[in-house]
Structure formats: structure tokens, C-alpha cells
Design an enzyme around this catalytic site. Structure first.
Site, PDB file in Angstrom:
ATOM      1  N   ASP A  81       9.131   2.824   1.593  1.00  0.00           N
ATOM      2  CA  ASP A  81       7.985   3.553   2.141  1.00  0.00           C
ATOM      3  C   ASP A  81       7.955   3.342   3.658  1.00  0.00           C
ATOM      4  O   ASP A  81       7.588   2.272   4.140  1.00  0.00           O
ATOM      5  CB  ASP A  81       6.703   3.033   1.476  1.00  0.00           C
ATOM      6  CG  ASP A  81       5.453   3.768   1.952  1.00  0.00           C
ATOM      7  OD1 ASP A  81       5.489   4.344   3.062  1.00  0.00           O
ATOM      8  OD2 ASP A  81       4.444   3.745   1.225  1.00  0.00           O
ATOM      9  N   PHE A 116       0.849  -1.199   0.000  1.00  0.00           N
ATOM     10  CA  PHE A 116       0.000   0.000   0.000  1.00  0.00           C
ATOM     11  C   PHE A 116       0.883   1.247   0.000  1.00  0.00           C
ATOM     12  O   PHE A 116       1.763   1.389   0.846  1.00  0.00           O
ATOM     13  CB  PHE A 116      -0.911   0.031   1.233  1.00  0.00           C
ATOM     14  CG  PHE A 116      -1.839   1.216   1.250  1.00  0.00           C
ATOM     15  CD1 PHE A 116      -3.057   1.168   0.582  1.00  0.00           C
ATOM     16  CD2 PHE A 116      -1.480   2.387   1.906  1.00  0.00           C
ATOM     17  CE1 PHE A 116      -3.905   2.271   0.573  1.00  0.00           C
ATOM     18  CE2 PHE A 116      -2.324   3.497   1.898  1.00  0.00           C
ATOM     19  CZ  PHE A 116      -3.541   3.444   1.235  1.00  0.00           C
ATOM     20  N   LYS A 141       2.609  10.172   8.482  1.00  0.00           N
ATOM     21  CA  LYS A 141       2.019   9.654   9.732  1.00  0.00           C
ATOM     22  C   LYS A 141       2.749  10.140  10.992  1.00  0.00           C
ATOM     23  O   LYS A 141       2.567  11.270  11.406  1.00  0.00           O
ATOM     24  CB  LYS A 141       1.921   8.123   9.676  1.00  0.00           C
ATOM     25  CG  LYS A 141       0.887   7.635   8.633  1.00  0.00           C
ATOM     26  CD  LYS A 141       0.447   6.206   8.857  1.00  0.00           C
ATOM     27  CE  LYS A 141      -0.777   5.874   8.002  1.00  0.00           C
ATOM     28  NZ  LYS A 141      -0.495   5.268   6.718  1.00  0.00           N
TER      29      LYS A 141
HETATM   30  C1  LIG Z   1      -0.812   5.562   5.298  1.00  0.00           C
HETATM   31  C2  LIG Z   1       0.151   5.100   4.275  1.00  0.00           C
HETATM   32  C3  LIG Z   1       0.281   5.766   3.043  1.00  0.00           C
HETATM   33  C4  LIG Z   1      -0.612   6.907   2.621  1.00  0.00           C
HETATM   34  O1  LIG Z   1      -0.516   7.991   3.477  1.00  0.00           O
HETATM   35  P1  LIG Z   1      -1.674   9.111   3.446  1.00  0.00           P
HETATM   36  O2  LIG Z   1      -1.206  10.143   4.410  1.00  0.00           O
HETATM   37  O3  LIG Z   1      -2.945   8.437   3.835  1.00  0.00           O
HETATM   38  O4  LIG Z   1      -1.745   9.629   2.050  1.00  0.00           O
HETATM   39  C5  LIG Z   1       1.247   5.315   2.162  1.00  0.00           C
HETATM   40  N1  LIG Z   1       2.043   4.277   2.473  1.00  0.00           N
HETATM   41  C6  LIG Z   1       1.950   3.614   3.645  1.00  0.00           C
HETATM   42  C7  LIG Z   1       2.879   2.487   3.938  1.00  0.00           C
HETATM   43  C8  LIG Z   1       0.985   3.993   4.574  1.00  0.00           C
HETATM   44  O5  LIG Z   1       0.868   3.313   5.720  1.00  0.00           O
END
Ligand SMILES: *Cc1c(COP(=O)(O)O)cnc(C)c1O
Length: 416
Positions: free
Chosen positions: A229, A145, A258
């Protein structure tokens, strides 16, 4: 509606308001919270909950932490926003701090956006700048994701999320999370590999042992960027500042959001070495990205994580939390995945929805990452008191679901 009206509204009417006024992009809201402090949340009826989700690994210092509050208030009263035509001291200080903590070193560079998706959009463009016409292929992992904007959705390996929005931005291919699959896929037409150290949204699924080291070696051999990521795994959550640091490698770029903002929206791309030379004037930008208010807050949050030893706390409390979950001894629990304070509790039946509902009934907020995994991601500040309370409430939630399952069995046997 005024804030006071919102607070006095009862549960039924806020649900009606939400159903009428909000776009239906997500399921029904599970509760309406009006206040938080530390690991506690309160709903509109004044009921208290123990928060072991922290807004999905976001409120790293817990709610209303004095350092967070002070940083927002002071910077708001000093200078909030001037656009990226200009620099501000907190923006430069945060860039330097992120370079230091991530090991990006002298040549490291930082781009600021406002969310995880924006950090990954920047990384996607970095990959294209690196790849040009000769390297149109981008690799990512099945079930990974990376966000929900059109660019980052194209990087997200879940068919059901992409399906309503086809066609995707082209060039992305999805691999099994094995070194063999990577070895087979890589060639000199690959611009970049995108990976999460632990796939949070997939159900807190770590990469296989040795994967990141192999990925570093293989991408370097083929001239492809390794982009990690760290949006969910960063900011100390796994017991290192960033998840990839457990593997002792150096990536070409990491993306953050986050937990680095502690509740203030911010995202960042950090580049290492030559990858930092790829962007040139005019290739990317954001009006809000890296503004003084967001960067001052993130700087204060990271400063407090460092000062209070919360990276170490995430490691120690993570172990303690796993032991507490094991000690419950529920037949509904198969075991735990994840690292530090990013924990996936694997269930023996697809009842995650029932478990989080029962948890909420008992006053505990956790999340169903998928139908058989509970995701736990509390504030990095938790201690004995929070873990004891969690263990008690989680045990009760599991018992409630267990009882309901047994009752179901008896009923179906009786009617058979
Ligand atoms: C939450 C998340 C995203 C997306 O972040 P947003 O602030 O919701 O756009 C992308 N990659 C990972 C691994 C995530 O946990």
C-alpha cells in the site's frame, strides 16, 4: 449558499453550519480554508497559514500549482468523461507512466479508481482471485491502515475502527510487524500479505529494516501475493518514487492514491508479472475510475514531479527538515521517524493535540497522527524559505505547549 457567501462568513458561523449540515463522522473541522497557493493557505478571515500537511500527503505540488491548474482546465475543456467502455489518451499515457515509474515493466497492468480505498478494494479482489477456495487467508499488519470501506476496513488492523461495523469481510488476520511473526503465519493457504512501507496513520512508523526483503522472499516461497500500500508513501514522498523501492524488491502489486493526483481524486492498482492476469472481464469496474480529467491531471502532476526533480527534493528537504527539528532542541521532542517528506515527530508526552492547536494559533498546519506523534507531510516543492518558516513556527508552538505544561505543574504543586 453561494461561494461569495461562504467567503464572507465569519469563523463562528461556518462552524455552526458544519455542525448542523455535515454528518458527524469526524471531529469538528479545525479551520475553514478559502484559498491556497504553494505551501500557503488562507482562511475565511484572510489569515495566512503555512501548510505542512498538504491535505495528508496529497497536494504534492502545493496549492494552485500552474501545471495542475492548466491540466485540469485544458482537459475539462477537451474531454472529461466517457466511461470505461472507451479508452482516452490520458488514461493510457498515465497507465504507461505508472508502469515505468513503478518498475512494473512490460507485463505490468493498471486499474484506476477514485481513491485509496478503491485502489485497495481492487487489490483485495485481486488477492481473492489469486487465492480462490484453496487460499482463504489474507495477512495484514496490526495498526496498519488501508481504508474505511467495508472491504478495506477488514484489512485495517485497528479494533476500534472495526468495532461499530462488525461483522467484517472474513479471512483477514493481523500480525505483529516482525519477520518472525510473518514466518510463523505464512503457509500455502495464504492468498496475500498487505503492508505499508511506512504506517502513516499509525504515526509514521516504518517497517523494521529488512522486513520487505524478507516478506518478498517468504511470500514468494508460499505462493502468496505481496501487495504494498503506497497510497501515502508513493509519488516521490519518501525520496524514491515509491516507498518499497528503498528495499530494492519487486512486489506483486502496489496501490496508489493521495499524492499521484495532487488534489484531484484518483486511485490506482498497479500489478506486476502474473498478478496482472488475474482480473478478467466482468470482475471489477468503476464508472468514474480512470476518467480523462483525473488521469490527465495525475499525468501532469507526475510529469512535473519528474521534470522538477521533486523526488530528489523530497530526500534532500527531508534531511534538512529533520535537522531543523533537532536544532529546535525542544524537550518535548524525542526524535523523528519516517523517510523523505513523510516525517513523524515523536513527542516525549501525549500532547500532540495541544501541539497542533498551538501550531495553528501560530499559523502552521500539521497533524496529530496519534496522541504523541506529529505528522508532517508538506508539498514536495518546499525549499529553504518554507523550512525556515516551519522551524520558527513549530518552535513557537512547542514552546507554547511547554509553557502550558510547566504552568500546570506549578499550579498542581501550589494546590498540593
Ligand atoms: C489514506 C490512505 C488510505 C485510504 O485512502 P482514501 O483515499 O482515504 O480512501 C489507504 N491506505 C493508506 C496507507 C492511506 O494512507
Amino acid at each position: 449558499m453561494s461561494a461569495a457567501d461562504v467567503e464572507t462568513k465569519n469563523q463562528a458561523s461556518w462552524q455552526d453550519d458544519a455542525a448542523r449540515d455535515l454528518v458527524r463522522n469526524a471531529g469538528d473541522r479545525l479551520a475553514m480554508f478559502v484559498r491556497g497557493e504553494g505551501s500557503s493557505l488562507w482562511d475565511a478571515d484572510g489569515r495566512r497559514y503555512l501548510d505542512f500537511l498538504a491535505g495528508i500527503a496529497v497536494t504534492s505540488l502545493g496549492h494552485a500549482h500552474p501545471v495542475f491548474v492548466e491540466a485540469v482546465a485544458t482537459q475539462a475543456a477537451t474531454l472529461a468523461h466517457v466511461s470505461n467502455y472507451f479508452a482516452t489518451p490520458p488514461q493510457l499515457a498515465l497507465a504507461a507512466t505508472l508502469k515505468r515509474l513503478s518498475g512494473a515493466g512490460e507485463r505490468g497492468r493498471v486499474y484506476f479508481g477514485n481513491s485509496g480505498a478503491e485502489a485497495n478494494e481492487a487489490a483485495f479482489k485481486l488477492a481473492r482471485l489469486h487465492g480462490g477456495a484453496e487460499r482463504p487467508r489474507i495477512l495484514a499488519l496490526k495498526n496498519g491502515f488501508h481504508g474505511r470501506t467495508m472491504g478495506t476496513l477488514a484489512l485495517t488492523g485497528k479494533d476500534y475502527l472495526q468495532a461499530p461495523f462488525l461483522p467484517m469481510v472474513p479471512g483477514v488476520e493481523f500480525l505483529d510487524s516482525t519477520v518472525e511473526a510473518l514466518e510463523e503465519a505464512l503457509d500455502d493457504r495464504v492468498a496475500a500479505l498487505f503492508v505499508e512501507p511506512i504506517k502513516g496513520e499509525a504515526g509514521v512508523v516504518p517497517l523494521p529494516d529488512g522486513y520487505l526483503a524478507a516478506a518478498r522472499e517468504l511470500t514468494a516461497r508460499h505462493g502468496a501475493l505481496l501487495i504494498i500500500d503506497e497510497i501515502q508513501t508513493g509519488a516521490g514522498r519518501t525520496g524514491e518514487w515509491f516507498g518499497f523501492q528503498h528495499a530494492g524488491i519487486v512486489p506483486d502489486a502496489i496501490t496508489l492514491a493521495k499524492g499521484i493526483g495532487g488534489g484531484f481524486p484518483i486511485g490506482a492498482l498497479v500489478t506486476y508479472g502474473a498478478a496482472g492476469d488475474l482480473f478478467y472481464p466482468g470482475t471489477h469496474g468503476s464508472t468514474f475510475g480512470g476518467n480523462a480529467l483525473a488521469t490527465a491531471t495525475s499525468l501532469a502532476v507526475l510529469g512535473e514531479i519528474e521534470r522538477a526533480g521533486l523526488v530528489e527534493n523530497a530526500r534532500v528537504r527531508g534531511e534538512q527538515l529533520r535537522a531543523a527539528i533537532d536544532a529546535i532542541g525542544s524537550t518535548l521532542v524525542e526524535g523523528c521517524r519516517g523517510q523523505g517528506l513523510l516525517v513523524g515527530v515523536v513527542l516525549t508526552a501525549p500532547v500532540a493535540g495541544a501541539v497542533i492547536a498551538a501550531a495553528q494559533e501560530h499559523g502552521l498546519i500539521v497533524n496529530a497522527a496519534n496522541e504523541s506523534t506529529i505528522r508532517i507531510a508538506p508539498a514536495l516543492t518546499i525549499g529553504d524559505v518554507e523550512i525556515d518558516e516551519f522551524a520558527d513556527l513549530f518552535a513557537r508552538a512547542l514552546a507554547t505547549v511547554q509553557d502550558a505544561l510547566l504552568l500546570d505543574d506549578t499550579t498542581s504543586e501550589a494546590s498540593a
